[in-house]
Enzyme design. Structure first.
Site, PDB file in Angstrom:
ATOM      1  N   PHE A 143      -7.004  14.944 -57.980  1.00 60.46           N
ATOM      2  CA  PHE A 143      -8.059  13.995 -57.646  1.00 60.46           C
ATOM      3  C   PHE A 143      -7.935  12.866 -58.660  1.00 60.46           C
ATOM      4  CE2 PHE A 143     -12.107  15.300 -55.155  1.00 60.46           C
ATOM      5  CZ  PHE A 143     -11.382  15.380 -53.990  1.00 60.46           C
ATOM      6  N   GLN A 258     -22.753   5.790 -58.115  1.00 57.70           N
ATOM      7  CA  GLN A 258     -21.337   5.662 -57.790  1.00 57.70           C
ATOM      8  C   GLN A 258     -21.168   5.076 -56.389  1.00 57.70           C
ATOM      9  OE1 GLN A 258     -18.739   9.319 -57.312  1.00 57.70           O
ATOM     10  NE2 GLN A 258     -17.692   8.227 -58.933  1.00 57.70           N
ATOM     11  N   HIS A 260     -18.545   4.654 -53.655  1.00 57.31           N
ATOM     12  CA  HIS A 260     -17.246   5.214 -53.283  1.00 57.31           C
ATOM     13  C   HIS A 260     -16.455   4.105 -52.593  1.00 57.31           C
ATOM     14  CE1 HIS A 260     -14.275   7.845 -51.471  1.00 57.31           C
ATOM     15  NE2 HIS A 260     -14.772   8.882 -52.096  1.00 57.31           N
ATOM     16  N   LEU A 274     -18.120   8.628 -45.189  1.00 58.57           N
ATOM     17  CA  LEU A 274     -16.993   8.646 -46.116  1.00 58.57           C
ATOM     18  C   LEU A 274     -15.664   9.019 -45.496  1.00 58.57           C
ATOM     19  CD1 LEU A 274     -17.653   8.083 -49.030  1.00 58.57           C
ATOM     20  CD2 LEU A 274     -17.255  10.486 -49.488  1.00 58.57           C
ATOM     21  N   GLU A 277     -11.838  11.104 -50.623  1.00 57.41           N
ATOM     22  CA  GLU A 277     -10.881  10.692 -51.640  1.00 57.41           C
ATOM     23  C   GLU A 277      -9.553  11.446 -51.487  1.00 57.41           C
ATOM     24  OE1 GLU A 277     -12.486   9.970 -55.407  1.00 57.41           O
ATOM     25  OE2 GLU A 277     -10.799  10.801 -56.505  1.00 57.41           O
ATOM     26  N   ARG A 308     -12.836   6.087 -59.311  1.00 61.28           N
ATOM     27  CA  ARG A 308     -13.603   5.555 -58.177  1.00 61.28           C
ATOM     28  C   ARG A 308     -14.207   4.197 -58.479  1.00 61.28           C
ATOM     29  NH1 ARG A 308     -16.644  10.789 -55.801  1.00 61.28           N
ATOM     30  NH2 ARG A 308     -14.726  11.633 -54.965  1.00 61.28           N
ATOM     31  N   HIS A 373     -22.754   6.254 -52.916  1.00 63.97           N
ATOM     32  CA  HIS A 373     -22.279   7.607 -52.657  1.00 63.97           C
ATOM     33  C   HIS A 373     -22.960   8.663 -53.505  1.00 63.97           C
ATOM     34  CE1 HIS A 373     -19.631  10.855 -51.717  1.00 63.97           C
ATOM     35  NE2 HIS A 373     -19.072  10.894 -52.905  1.00 63.97           N
ATOM     36  N   ARG A 408     -18.477   9.352 -62.052  1.00 63.83           N
ATOM     37  CA  ARG A 408     -18.265  10.778 -61.785  1.00 63.83           C
ATOM     38  C   ARG A 408     -16.828  11.019 -61.366  1.00 63.83           C
ATOM     39  NH1 ARG A 408     -18.588  14.342 -57.076  1.00 63.83           N
ATOM     40  NH2 ARG A 408     -18.796  12.518 -55.756  1.00 63.83           N
TER      41      ARG A 408
HETATM   42  C1  LIG Z   1     -19.322  12.746 -47.650  1.00 62.96           C
HETATM   43  C2  LIG Z   1     -19.424  13.377 -48.992  1.00 62.96           C
HETATM   44  C3  LIG Z   1     -18.318  13.971 -49.560  1.00 62.96           C
HETATM   45  C4  LIG Z   1     -18.403  14.567 -50.815  1.00 62.96           C
HETATM   46  N1  LIG Z   1     -17.305  15.180 -51.328  1.00 62.96           N
HETATM   47  C5  LIG Z   1     -17.388  15.814 -52.526  1.00 62.96           C
HETATM   48  C6  LIG Z   1     -16.265  16.522 -53.050  1.00 62.96           C
HETATM   49  O1  LIG Z   1     -15.221  16.611 -52.423  1.00 62.96           O
HETATM   50  N2  LIG Z   1     -16.414  17.121 -54.254  1.00 62.96           N
HETATM   51  C7  LIG Z   1     -17.568  17.076 -54.983  1.00 62.96           C
HETATM   52  O2  LIG Z   1     -17.618  17.633 -56.079  1.00 62.96           O
HETATM   53  N3  LIG Z   1     -18.645  16.414 -54.498  1.00 62.96           N
HETATM   54  C8  LIG Z   1     -18.596  15.797 -53.287  1.00 62.96           C
HETATM   55  N4  LIG Z   1     -19.695  15.146 -52.788  1.00 62.96           N
HETATM   56  C9  LIG Z   1     -20.956  15.184 -53.538  1.00 62.96           C
HETATM   57  C10 LIG Z   1     -21.651  16.530 -53.316  1.00 62.96           C
HETATM   58  O3  LIG Z   1     -21.470  16.969 -52.002  1.00 62.96           O
HETATM   59  C11 LIG Z   1     -23.148  16.430 -53.542  1.00 62.96           C
HETATM   60  O4  LIG Z   1     -23.416  15.774 -54.723  1.00 62.96           O
HETATM   61  C12 LIG Z   1     -23.750  17.819 -53.642  1.00 62.96           C
HETATM   62  O5  LIG Z   1     -23.392  18.580 -52.532  1.00 62.96           O
HETATM   63  C13 LIG Z   1     -25.252  17.763 -53.772  1.00 62.96           C
HETATM   64  O6  LIG Z   1     -25.748  19.070 -53.697  1.00 62.96           O
HETATM   65  P1  LIG Z   1     -27.258  19.370 -54.040  1.00 62.96           P
HETATM   66  O7  LIG Z   1     -27.436  20.841 -53.947  1.00 62.96           O
HETATM   67  O8  LIG Z   1     -27.624  18.714 -55.299  1.00 62.96           O
HETATM   68  O9  LIG Z   1     -28.089  18.631 -52.907  1.00 62.96           O
HETATM   69  P2  LIG Z   1     -27.947  18.511 -51.330  1.00 62.96           P
HETATM   70  O10 LIG Z   1     -26.801  19.272 -50.782  1.00 62.96           O
HETATM   71  O11 LIG Z   1     -28.029  17.053 -51.052  1.00 62.96           O
HETATM   72  O12 LIG Z   1     -29.250  19.221 -50.814  1.00 62.96           O
HETATM   73  C14 LIG Z   1     -30.515  18.646 -51.023  1.00 62.96           C
HETATM   74  C15 LIG Z   1     -31.556  19.556 -50.413  1.00 62.96           C
HETATM   75  O13 LIG Z   1     -32.844  19.098 -50.757  1.00 62.96           O
HETATM   76  C16 LIG Z   1     -33.663  19.084 -49.596  1.00 62.96           C
HETATM   77  N5  LIG Z   1     -34.753  18.113 -49.815  1.00 62.96           N
HETATM   78  C17 LIG Z   1     -34.660  16.814 -50.183  1.00 62.96           C
HETATM   79  N6  LIG Z   1     -35.891  16.285 -50.303  1.00 62.96           N
HETATM   80  C18 LIG Z   1     -36.766  17.273 -50.008  1.00 62.96           C
HETATM   81  C19 LIG Z   1     -38.191  17.358 -49.932  1.00 62.96           C
HETATM   82  N7  LIG Z   1     -38.985  16.311 -50.203  1.00 62.96           N
HETATM   83  N8  LIG Z   1     -38.743  18.545 -49.564  1.00 62.96           N
HETATM   84  C20 LIG Z   1     -37.973  19.612 -49.266  1.00 62.96           C
HETATM   85  N9  LIG Z   1     -36.640  19.587 -49.320  1.00 62.96           N
HETATM   86  C21 LIG Z   1     -36.055  18.439 -49.689  1.00 62.96           C
HETATM   87  C22 LIG Z   1     -32.698  18.724 -48.489  1.00 62.96           C
HETATM   88  O14 LIG Z   1     -33.216  19.020 -47.211  1.00 62.96           O
HETATM   89  C23 LIG Z   1     -31.529  19.612 -48.892  1.00 62.96           C
HETATM   90  O15 LIG Z   1     -31.789  20.936 -48.489  1.00 62.96           O
HETATM   91  C24 LIG Z   1     -19.617  14.540 -51.531  1.00 62.96           C
HETATM   92  C25 LIG Z   1     -20.738  13.938 -50.951  1.00 62.96           C
HETATM   93  C26 LIG Z   1     -20.641  13.360 -49.700  1.00 62.96           C
HETATM   94  C27 LIG Z   1     -21.847  12.715 -49.114  1.00 62.96           C
END
Ligand SMILES: Cc1cc2nc3c(=O)[nH]c(=O)nc-3n(C[C@H](O)[C@H](O)[C@H](O)COP(=O)(O)OP(=O)(O)OC[C@H]3O[C@@H](n4cnc5c(N)ncnc54)[C@H](O)[C@@H]3O)c2cc1C
Length: 599
Positions: A143, A258, A260, A274, A277, A308, A373, A408
């Protein structure tokens, strides 16, 4: 204290509005630890608690299979050294600190990088189907800006597989998960300690009063407050920021977002989605509208595998200086790669582009532009256990802060979910075990109830969705890839005007559900997140990583600090601890060169 998932349902009388569509039912529940968010971080924390026999309840505002985590494509980092034997967690730490432009907290970085192999082992134990070499070793890919190959993956569906794996494990452990409950308030007693959360069911309006010893905030970041974003609709609207701040917490580095490099431009309703990457990692080439491969002008060594922030700024600059495509983008081309490579290493990009644009990436380039992103800043937490300023409240995942600084490294977010999910699960359990009694506040519950009732009684002319769009426009125009003092001040003035209009909104739940109420809360969160971002971006009068100030194009060593914001304190500088010598010696470049704005 240990509660069992006790539950009471009651109807709390007629509300101030006679509207028969408005639910008056309130469900009351008790648990030991409440996890707000069912993405990777929330689920991992819930699993840790359930495996230890602690009562836990997890909930999300959207279905668990459709969280942001399931969108993650390219991979998850750990210095497993299965491909490059010289790799080590110390080198991973050095790369992370280097690429953070010295704004990451060294302790947080050490915890994540030294715990990463354990994070991968946990996933394997739960059944995660990692890609492997013929001899069974976990495959690792390159990466951008990593010294060695250390990104494990499952095709380009890594996040989806992680999410599936965690959901399966949560089901084995019979963890209760609510899929459509929107948390509107973290409940805090008169001593400032957490005692639960309040919310409502988006589908039927039922209110939820959930008592808990501790609450883990895993509700994502704030990148949907920009117009073009890789986020799903209605996710990453800054909910974690507002929930934490309203409970008495603070935010760290909200300005560090960030962008992207590769968001698609069309169709309009998917703009910003997206292209992983991994497309550059596998050998994709960037060309401007004139057909020139331009990365050599920005990072001659690493070209498309640069960081990035630099690739995003390079794309932005090409477009801004008139060398973009007719639609205002640049080209990302993988068509020179063997078809087999594309089908096995980039299957999701291939499928997505066919579905969205009828574009065959084995033949044609993809038109892309930078897209908001990832929130590198977030809720202020202590490095060791991700506790916040509020006793009993923890934050993890994209909601939190400390690991990424001003840039990041790709793949570091997913591993953070795994490492801190485990640690925070344990910390919340220990906090609960240490409570001999818990105070509650009926006033806090009354305020949470009234907040929903007040919104449901509004019938003003201002449309909530339109105001959300206005915030996104403001942030895109004035706090995008490149910023300056005048623009940021204009952004704040526009935000003032938007907030004034928010006093006249109308919220109308209908037969399809309470989405309108959810949007009203999203709007409140977006406004708070936008204000914090604009204020911190003003204060960071330098160019560093993702934060490009055209009026301050150089890095300022005096600003090698975190910026911490709350409504009562404003923006305050927070010193960053020193990097341990053993890790500092593994860092490559002179950071002051890397900070220079190329425009
Ligand atoms: C397209 C894309 C590709 C990516 N690729 C990579 C990668 O290859 N490698 C990497 O390391 N990272 C990657 N990322 C980043 C990574 O996926 C995210 O940063 C990470 O998954 C976030 O996880 P999380 O558990 O913090 O939150 P999330 O998975 O965003 O979950 C948030 C949760 O909170 C809940 N929520 C929000 N507000 C409320 C509320 N008010 N009340 C109740 N529930 C609520 C939502 O419903 C959800 O359940 C990528 C992101 C994207 C968008």
């Amino acid at each position: 204290m240990h509660w069992s998932n006790a539950e009471v349902v009651l109807t709390f009388g007629v509300m101030s509005t006679p509207d028969h569509r408005i639910s008056t039912t309130e469900r009351q529940m008790s648990t030991t630890v409440l996890v707000v968010g069912t993405g990777g971080s929330g689920l991992r924390a819930a699993i840790e608690l359930a495996e230890a026999g602690i009562d836990v309840l997890a909930l999300g505002k959207r279905p668990k299979m459709d969280t942001h985590t399931s969108l993650a494509a390219g991979g998850i980092n750990a210095a497993l050294a299965t491909m490059d034997p010289d790799d080590s967690w110390q080198q991973h730490a050095a790369d992370t600190l280097q690429e953070s432009y010295l704004l990451a907290n060294p302790r947080t970085v050490e915890i994540v990088t030294s715990g990463a192999a354990r994070g991968i082992e946990d996933l394997e134990r739960y059944g995660m189907p990692f890609a492997r070499e013929a001899d069974g070793r976990i495959s690792l890919r390159f990466f951008g800006a990593h010294t060695y190959r250390r990104t494990a993956f499952a095709g380009d569906y890594t996040g989806l597989e992680i999410q599936r794996t965690l959901i399966n494990r949560a089901a084995q452990l019979q963890i209760p998960i609510l899929d459509s409950v929107y948390v509107t308030r973290i409940l805090v007693n008169d001593d400032g300690a957490v005692f639960g959360a309040y919310g409502f069911d988006i589908e039927n309006g039922t209110r939820y009063l959930i008592h808990a010893d501790a609450v883990i905030l895993a509700a994502g970041g704030h990148n949907r407050i920009w117009r073009r974003t890789s986020s799903r609709r209605d996710e990453n609207t800054g909910d974690s920021f507002r929930l934490a701040v309203d409970a008495g917490g603070r935010l760290r580095d909200p300005e560090l977002v960030q962008f992207h490099p590769s968001g698609i431009l069309e169709p309009e309703n998917a703009a910003g989605s997206l292209v992983s990457e991994a497309a550059r990692g596998e050998g994709g080439i960037l060309r401007n509208g004139l057909g020139e491969r331009f990365m050599g002008n920005y990072d001659p060594q690493r070209l498309e595998l640069s960081t990035r922030d630099r690739v995003a700024l390079a794309c932005y600059t090409e477009i801004k200086q008139g060398r973009g495509t007719p639609n205002g983008g640049v080209w990302l081309d993988v068509s020179h790669l063997p078809r087999q490579t594309i089908m096995t290493r980039l299957p999701r990009v291939y499928q997505t582009m066919l579905e969205l644009q009828m574009l065959d990436i084995t033949k044609d380039p993809i038109e892309i532009a930078p897209t908001a992103h990832y929130s590198m800043g977030g809720v202020w937490v202590r490095p060791e256990d991700h506790s916040t300023d509020v006793p009993g409240l923890y934050a993890i995942g994209e909601a939190s802060s400390g690991l990424h600084g001003a840039n990041r490294l790709g793949g570091n977010s997913l591993i953070e979910l795994l490492v801190f999910g485990r640690i925070v699960g344990q910390a919340a359990a220990a906090y609960s075990a240490g409570l001999s009694a818990q105070k509650r506040s009926s006033d806090a519950v009354a305020r949470a109830r009234a907040e929903i009732a007040d919104l449901l009684s509004t019938d003003g002319p201002e449309n909530v969705r339109a105001l959300q769009r206005d915030i996104r426009n403001t942030m895109t125009e004035h706090a995008g890839v490149v910023r300056d003092e005048a623009g940021l001040r204009t952004g704040l003035a526009e935000l003032d005007a938007i907030e004034a209009r928010m006093a006249d909104i109308g919220v109308h739940p209908d037969i399809a559900g309470y989405q309108d109420l959810a949007h009203a809360f999203d709007l409140k969160s977006a406004a708070l997140a936008a204000r914090a971002t604009l204020l911190a971006a003003l204060e960071r009068r330098e160019t560093r990583g993702c934060h490009n100030r055209s009026d301050y194009p150089d890095l300022d060593p005096a600003l090698q600090v975190n910026l911490v914001w709350s409504p009562s304190t404003g923006v305050v500088r927070e010193p960053i601890p020193e990097i341990p010598a053993a890790i500092a010696t593994l860092m490559r470049d002179d950071i002051s060169v890397a900070g220079k704005l190329v425009e």
